[in-house]
Design a protein around this motif. Structure first.
Motif, PDB file in Angstrom:
ATOM      1  N   ILE A 113      17.867   4.690  24.269  1.00 34.69           N
ATOM      2  CA  ILE A 113      16.492   5.047  23.895  1.00 34.69           C
ATOM      3  C   ILE A 113      16.477   5.669  22.500  1.00 34.69           C
ATOM      4  N   VAL A 114      17.413   6.579  22.258  1.00 36.66           N
ATOM      5  CA  VAL A 114      17.486   7.236  20.956  1.00 36.66           C
ATOM      6  C   VAL A 114      17.716   6.206  19.851  1.00 36.66           C
ATOM      7  N   SER A 115      18.574   5.224  20.120  1.00 38.12           N
ATOM      8  CA  SER A 115      18.876   4.184  19.126  1.00 38.12           C
ATOM      9  C   SER A 115      17.644   3.365  18.780  1.00 38.12           C
ATOM     10  N   LEU A 116      16.742   3.175  19.760  1.00 39.28           N
ATOM     11  CA  LEU A 116      15.499   2.444  19.513  1.00 39.28           C
ATOM     12  C   LEU A 116      14.651   3.162  18.457  1.00 39.28           C
ATOM     13  N   PHE A 117      14.533   4.482  18.613  1.00 44.16           N
ATOM     14  CA  PHE A 117      13.731   5.272  17.669  1.00 44.16           C
ATOM     15  C   PHE A 117      14.409   5.350  16.295  1.00 44.16           C
ATOM     16  N   ILE A 118      15.728   5.495  16.301  1.00 42.51           N
ATOM     17  CA  ILE A 118      16.474   5.542  15.036  1.00 42.51           C
ATOM     18  C   ILE A 118      16.276   4.228  14.269  1.00 42.51           C
TER      19      ILE A 118
END
Length: 533
Positions: A113-118
């Motif tokens: 999920i964090v990678s999606l926002f990054i």
């Protein structure tokens, strides 16, 4: 069973979308027909996922939020899909709101999920926000993985921050994260594109990166951009010796290099090898060859490649169409250019401002100014904004015909469209005035141009100087030379020839010598010692 359930729900979603059935009705239906909470949550997750698959992201989000009233939340996989869909639609605020809801309902945050926002922040060019979010992962007990770092490092390479990218690459190895070939290759490509092959090789050697197509393509691209086709072909052959098979990108790059080098025989040799190896050329491959053929005025071959491309099942894109239309326009084959314009529309490809500029320029070059104005009207009616090139072409055509009133109407229309004239636009109008020996109007336009803050270039100065010399007004010509020298622009051979013409008009005995002497005197006033003869 799950596959059957998904197919059934997907069918229901399609029916509800086509018949405008509310998602509330489906949610209520599932709630009333399923007593087991786990089964109900799974079915509702499937329902949200089906809405996402049908590109009904808004309905998917509404449904996911309504599940909250039943104290349910979609599965983590579906939540990830929904967040990804929202971010792809640039709905960053909605994505954050949904993520907040997930956390409040006890759904854990994970590295995916964090990678999606990054990734989203990086695509928007907000690298600082992406880096801040990456650092905040630790606050949630999440350790950034190689994927998260790859997104950041690749983005740094794309904006030419190679020092920072390389530094971060070495830093993550000290953190115990092993860079994979994708990450190392992106840094190698960044150095190659920046013209730093030695640094690229150092990175390859340090990380013992095994040769791969991606890395070789980066080196070939750099060599082709530099025009070093001998070295590029050697690198290309090395790939075979190492057991690597060049892909479509490899062939297209080296074909493009030879086209740029105007070596069409070699370009077609590689094109033949490509076909022989069973590698299907892309739209870009054909476009590169078509463009080179058009530039070398081999329209017959360009047409042949265009037809071959269509027969191969490829759909020409806007760049391909524009390339061929430009080729026809430059040769004066306007009927073929317009036929291709109709073909574009039939293929569902909307002409862009570049297409119209090509058509307008071709019409203007052959004196069809009225037809060019009709194309301008069509362009506006289709909702396309004319740019500087559009207006400059038409003003240039009208000025050459001496139709200055119409040229000024286009000039004022240009202002109405909030397009600011540049030096080239002014030069087009000034050149017309000078040709017509209407130097008073030319000078008025020049002064107005200075008032609005435009900086004349050497071409514009020479145009005006030539105009004054042609009418024998050497005083104004000398004043312009003085002005251009003050602005750091030195006269050239064109300036000298204009002065020769001016002194000829004055019946001076030796106009060439007088022109050289006068220019030297003007330069010496500014302590510039140049042989202008």
């Amino acid at each position: 069973m799950n596959h059957r359930a998904v197919d059934f729900i997907l069918r229901l979603v399609r029916i509800s979308c086509s018949k405008d059935v509310s998602e509330d009705l489906l949610l209520k239906l599932f709630y009333e027909t399923h007593s087991d909470r786990m089964v109900l949550e799974t079915v509702c997750s499937m329902l949200v996922d089906c809405y996402i698959k049908e590109n009904e992201v808004g309905l998917a989000l509404e449904l996911a939020c309504k599940m909250k009233s039943f104290n349910m939340i979609p599965s983590i996989g579906v939540c990830n899909s929904l967040l990804k869909a929202l971010l792809e639609l640039n709905e960053l605020d909605l994505a954050w709101d949904f993520l907040d809801q997930m956390l409040r309902q006890g759904s854990g945050l994970n590295v995916a999920i964090v990678s999606l926002f990054i990734d989203k922040y990086c695509r928007k060019g907000q690298l600082l926000s992406a880096w801040t979010f990456l650092m905040e992962m630790k606050n949630y007990g999440i350790k950034p993985d190689v994927v998260a770092y790859t997104i950041i490092i690749d983005s740094l390479c794309k904006v030419s921050c190679l020092g920072e990218a390389t530094s971060l690459l070495f830093k993550i190895t000290r953190l115990g994260i092993s860079p994979d070939s994708v990450l190392v290759s992106s840094v190698v490509e960044g150095h190659c594109k920046a013209g730093k092959p030695k640094e690229a090789i150092n990175v390859i050697n340090f990380f013992n990166l095994k040769p791969n197509i991606f890395v070789y393509n980066s080196f070939i691209s750099k060599l082709c951009a530099d025009g070093d086709m001998v070295e590029a072909s050697l690198i290309f052959q090395d790939m075979f010796e190492l057991g690597l098979l060049p892909d479509c990108v490899s062939y297209t790059t080296i074909i493009g290099g030879y086209c740029k080098d105007q070596d069409m025989n070699r370009a077609f040799q590689y094109f033949g090898k490509m076909l022989k190896c069973g590698i299907k050329p892309s739209v870009t491959t054909y476009t590169v060859l078509i463009d080179a053929c058009c530039k070398s005025e081999d329209l017959e071959m360009a047409e042949c490649l265009f037809q071959k491309m269509i027969m191969a099942g490829l759909v020409p894109d806007i760049v391909t169409f524009n390339t061929v239309i430009d080729g026809y326009g430059k040769k004066g084959h306007l009927h073929k250019a317009f036929m291709l314009l109709d073909m574009m529309r039939s293929a569902g490809i909307s002409p862009d401002v570049t297409t119209y500029n090509i058509i307008i320029h071709s019409l203007i070059e052959r004196g069809f100014t009225n037809e060019a104005k009709v194309i301008l009207d069509e362009l506006v009616q289709r909702g396309i904004s004319p740019d500087m090139v559009t207006f400059t072409n038409i003003i240039d055509g009208l000025s050459k015909k001496g139709d200055f009133e119409e040229a000024f109407l286009i000039w004022f229309y240009m202002s109405e469209r909030h397009v600011k004239p540049d030096v080239v636009t002014c030069s087009a109008l000034l050149n017309g005035y000078c040709r017509a020996r209407r130097m008073e109007e030319a000078n008025t336009l020049f002064l107005r141009m200075l008032d609005v803050g435009l900086n004349p270039d050497l071409v514009l100065y020479n145009t005006l100087i030539h105009g004054f010399c042609r009418t024998g007004n050497m005083d104004e010509a000398c004043n312009l030379v003085t002005m251009m020298v003050r602005n750091g622009i030195l006269p050239n051979n064109v300036t000298h020839q204009a002065f020769v013409l001016g002194f000829e008009k004055k019946w001076v005995k030796n106009p060439e010598e007088s022109a050289a002497l006068k220019l030297q005197q003007l330069l010496l006033r500014h302590d510039i010692h140049v042989d202008v003869d």
